[in-house]
Design a protein around this motif. Structure first.
Motif, PDB file in Angstrom:
ATOM      1  N   LEU A  15       0.819  -1.210   0.000  1.00 37.26           N
ATOM      2  CA  LEU A  15       0.000   0.000   0.000  1.00 37.26           C
ATOM      3  C   LEU A  15       0.854   1.263   0.000  1.00 37.26           C
ATOM      4  CD1 LEU A  15      -2.883  -0.984   2.430  1.00 37.26           C
ATOM      5  CD2 LEU A  15      -2.996  -0.670  -0.037  1.00 37.26           C
ATOM      6  N   SER A  16       1.994   1.228   0.679  1.00 36.93           N
ATOM      7  CA  SER A  16       2.847   2.420   0.699  1.00 36.93           C
ATOM      8  C   SER A  16       3.491   2.652  -0.666  1.00 36.93           C
ATOM      9  CB  SER A  16       3.912   2.303   1.785  1.00 36.93           C
ATOM     10  OG  SER A  16       4.835   1.285   1.468  1.00 36.93           O
ATOM     11  N   ASN A  26      -6.472   1.601 -14.770  1.00 42.52           N
ATOM     12  CA  ASN A  26      -6.732   0.164 -14.904  1.00 42.52           C
ATOM     13  C   ASN A  26      -5.534  -0.618 -14.371  1.00 42.52           C
ATOM     14  OD1 ASN A  26      -4.786   0.206 -17.003  1.00 42.52           O
ATOM     15  ND2 ASN A  26      -6.382   0.632 -18.509  1.00 42.52           N
ATOM     16  N   ALA A  27      -5.686  -1.941 -14.344  1.00 49.58           N
ATOM     17  CA  ALA A  27      -4.637  -2.806 -13.790  1.00 49.58           C
ATOM     18  C   ALA A  27      -3.390  -2.810 -14.668  1.00 49.58           C
ATOM     19  CB  ALA A  27      -5.164  -4.222 -13.626  1.00 49.58           C
ATOM     20  N   ASN A  28      -3.542  -2.571 -15.958  1.00 49.96           N
ATOM     21  CA  ASN A  28      -2.383  -2.528 -16.848  1.00 49.96           C
ATOM     22  C   ASN A  28      -1.440  -1.389 -16.475  1.00 49.96           C
ATOM     23  OD1 ASN A  28      -3.480  -4.665 -18.257  1.00 49.96           O
ATOM     24  ND2 ASN A  28      -4.449  -3.353 -19.780  1.00 49.96           N
ATOM     25  N   LYS A  29      -1.998  -0.261 -16.084  1.00 51.48           N
ATOM     26  CA  LYS A  29      -1.165   0.878 -15.673  1.00 51.48           C
ATOM     27  C   LYS A  29      -0.425   0.580 -14.370  1.00 51.48           C
ATOM     28  CE  LYS A  29      -2.588   3.524 -19.023  1.00 51.48           C
ATOM     29  NZ  LYS A  29      -1.768   3.889 -20.136  1.00 51.48           N
ATOM     30  N   LEU A  30      -1.089  -0.135 -13.470  1.00 54.73           N
ATOM     31  CA  LEU A  30      -0.430  -0.521 -12.225  1.00 54.73           C
ATOM     32  C   LEU A  30       0.705  -1.504 -12.515  1.00 54.73           C
ATOM     33  CD1 LEU A  30      -0.173  -0.513  -9.154  1.00 54.73           C
ATOM     34  CD2 LEU A  30      -1.970  -2.257  -9.080  1.00 54.73           C
ATOM     35  N   ALA A  31       0.493  -2.436 -13.433  1.00 54.72           N
ATOM     36  CA  ALA A  31       1.536  -3.393 -13.796  1.00 54.72           C
ATOM     37  C   ALA A  31       2.719  -2.685 -14.438  1.00 54.72           C
ATOM     38  CB  ALA A  31       0.982  -4.454 -14.738  1.00 54.72           C
ATOM     39  N   LYS A  32       2.445  -1.684 -15.261  1.00 53.55           N
ATOM     40  CA  LYS A  32       3.529  -0.920 -15.877  1.00 53.55           C
ATOM     41  C   LYS A  32       4.293  -0.128 -14.819  1.00 53.55           C
ATOM     42  CE  LYS A  32       4.517   2.178 -19.666  1.00 53.55           C
ATOM     43  NZ  LYS A  32       5.253   1.421 -20.638  1.00 53.55           N
ATOM     44  N   PHE A  33       3.571   0.437 -13.853  1.00 50.77           N
ATOM     45  CA  PHE A  33       4.207   1.170 -12.765  1.00 50.77           C
ATOM     46  C   PHE A  33       5.113   0.247 -11.948  1.00 50.77           C
ATOM     47  CE2 PHE A  33       4.018   2.437  -8.251  1.00 50.77           C
ATOM     48  CZ  PHE A  33       4.645   3.663  -8.330  1.00 50.77           C
ATOM     49  N   ALA A  34       4.671  -1.004 -11.759  1.00 53.25           N
ATOM     50  CA  ALA A  34       5.457  -1.964 -10.978  1.00 53.25           C
ATOM     51  C   ALA A  34       6.586  -2.573 -11.796  1.00 53.25           C
ATOM     52  CB  ALA A  34       4.549  -3.068 -10.444  1.00 53.25           C
ATOM     53  N   ASN A  56       8.831   0.470 -10.463  1.00 51.95           N
ATOM     54  CA  ASN A  56       9.069   0.478  -9.029  1.00 51.95           C
ATOM     55  C   ASN A  56       9.607  -0.890  -8.627  1.00 51.95           C
ATOM     56  OD1 ASN A  56       8.761   0.350  -6.202  1.00 51.95           O
ATOM     57  ND2 ASN A  56       7.189   1.939  -6.282  1.00 51.95           N
ATOM     58  N   ARG A  57      10.894  -0.964  -8.352  1.00 49.07           N
ATOM     59  CA  ARG A  57      11.547  -2.245  -8.091  1.00 49.07           C
ATOM     60  C   ARG A  57      11.076  -2.879  -6.786  1.00 49.07           C
ATOM     61  NH1 ARG A  57      12.788  -3.809 -12.700  1.00 49.07           N
ATOM     62  NH2 ARG A  57      14.610  -4.978 -12.183  1.00 49.07           N
ATOM     63  N   ARG A  58      10.780  -2.049  -5.790  1.00 49.57           N
ATOM     64  CA  ARG A  58      10.299  -2.609  -4.521  1.00 49.57           C
ATOM     65  C   ARG A  58       8.927  -3.244  -4.705  1.00 49.57           C
ATOM     66  NH1 ARG A  58      12.842   2.344  -2.411  1.00 49.57           N
ATOM     67  NH2 ARG A  58      10.912   3.321  -3.048  1.00 49.57           N
ATOM     68  N   LEU A  59       8.056  -2.584  -5.472  1.00 45.21           N
ATOM     69  CA  LEU A  59       6.725  -3.133  -5.719  1.00 45.21           C
ATOM     70  C   LEU A  59       6.815  -4.399  -6.577  1.00 45.21           C
ATOM     71  CD1 LEU A  59       3.729  -2.752  -5.222  1.00 45.21           C
ATOM     72  CD2 LEU A  59       3.641  -1.290  -7.242  1.00 45.21           C
ATOM     73  N   GLN A  60       7.725  -4.393  -7.534  1.00 42.09           N
ATOM     74  CA  GLN A  60       7.928  -5.585  -8.352  1.00 42.09           C
ATOM     75  C   GLN A  60       8.389  -6.757  -7.478  1.00 42.09           C
ATOM     76  OE1 GLN A  60      11.214  -5.545 -11.093  1.00 42.09           O
ATOM     77  NE2 GLN A  60      10.189  -6.980 -12.470  1.00 42.09           N
TER      78      GLN A  60
END
Length: 128
Positions: A15-16, A26-34, A56-60
């Protein structure tokens, strides 16, 4: 925290790193961000899909280690999540290596987490 393999620390870190879910349409944008969605590197009709170096390497890492948790087998021989374990074995049988199969599971987890955060719902087992 209702997802198997997740605890208070994992949920808080996720969450942070995500922040406000409403900034992703959408979820695709979140996946790209991660940094989980594949990018096509090609020139003159030749190329291949590769995992991006940006994101975002930590989220990945959080999603990747959650994928590992999903396919783990307990000491009594039962998988933690039967559906993800079957999906993992199917991907390996299709010719993907183990790391690529885990990234496929991480991508599915992005869709699930996005839906949970967007709709304020608890985790439900995926149906076959």
């Amino acid at each position: 925290m209702t997802m198997p393999g997740g605890d208070v620390t994992t949920a808080a870190n996720m969450l942070s790193e995500i922040g406000d879910i409403n900034r992703f349409p959408n979820a695709n944008k979140l996946a790209k961000f991660a940094g989980i969605c594949p990018i096509n590197f090609s020139s003159a009709g030749k190329g291949k899909d590769m995992c991006p170096k940006q994101g975002n390497r930590r989220l990945q890492a959080i999603f990747y280690f959650m994928a590992i948790q999903m396919i783990q087998i307990s000491t009594n021989g039962t998988p933690r999540n039967k559906i993800f374990r079957e999906y993992y074995l199917k991907r390996v049988a299709e010719g993907k290596n183990k790391q690529q199969a885990l990234i496929c599971i991480a991508r599915r987890l992005v869709n699930i987490v996005y839906g949970m955060l967007k709709n304020h719902t608890e985790y439900r087992e995926p149906e076959q």
